[in-house]
Design a protein around this motif. Structure first.
Motif: not given
Length: 213
Positions: A85, A89, A95, A107, A110-111, A115, A118, A120
């Protein structure tokens, strides 16, 4: 069922079913020139490219991913990074694709909202894992193995078309059939509800046919 709409919106690309999803594997492809392999992946008929060269040194891998992203943008394709990840990023990939053991909630934390767009994705090897991945917030899944994998023996039980159909009917996110799936089986898995095929072998065959490999 238009289950690709979210991926289209997130990636700002045009996707039509059945989607062709290419996963890199330089070792299986017996690649000598990795730069040419990457270029071939982008110039292939793949709509989505997942870069899965996890054993490369991080800095070297970073440079290949940056090149792949730049090429993919020019050709309106999605470029995803396997598992890492922070690297995805950092370099601005579309992604990340998580394996079935990775924590999707972590995840997402974090995103966050920093973002937008993005993507996943997550691997699933059973209907239970598939349902869980969607509930956790995955944008799509790969479901495998549908057939006997070309690249290696799988530790997971073969699922077959019945399981693929059940998962596709249960989930509202795209389900990509993986494992022993090539272009000859594209229509079959699409009829079972898959958004398309994912894998290494089909794109290797295409690149060999076109002279890239």
């Amino acid at each position: 069922m238009d289950n690709l709409s979210n991926l289209i919106e997130l990636g700002e690309v045009n996707l039509e079913q059945p989607v062709r999803y290419a996963i890199s594997d330089r070792n299986f492809a017996s690649v000598v020139d990795l730069e040419r392999y990457l270029e071939g992946l982008v110039h292939s008929s793949a709509d989505i490219i997942q870069w899965r060269e996890l054993d490369l040194p991080r800095q070297e891998n970073r440079e290949f991913i940056k090149t792949g992203i730049e090429l993919s943008r020019r050709h309106s394709k999605l470029f995803l990074v396997s598992s890492d990840l922070s690297l995805a990023l950092e370099v601005g990939a579309n992604g990340v694709h998580l394996n079935s053991n990775q924590d999707l909630a972590e995840v997402l934390d974090t995103v966050g909202n920093s973002h937008p767009g993005f993507i996943i994705g997550k691997s699933a090897h059973s209907i239970e894992e598939a349902i869980s991945a969607e509930a956790e917030g995955a944008d799509y899944i790969t479901l495998s193995p549908i057939y006997e994998p070309y690249s290696n023996e799988s530790e997971y039980a073969l699922l077959g078309l019945t399981a693929l159909r059940n998962v596709a009917q249960t989930l509202s996110i795209p389900v990509f059939a993986l494992g022993g799936v090539d272009l000859n089986r594209l229509d079959v898995v699409s009829a079972a509800g898959a958004a398309g095929i994912a894998g290494t072998r089909w794109v290797i065959d295409e690149l060999k046919g076109s002279g890239y490999l």
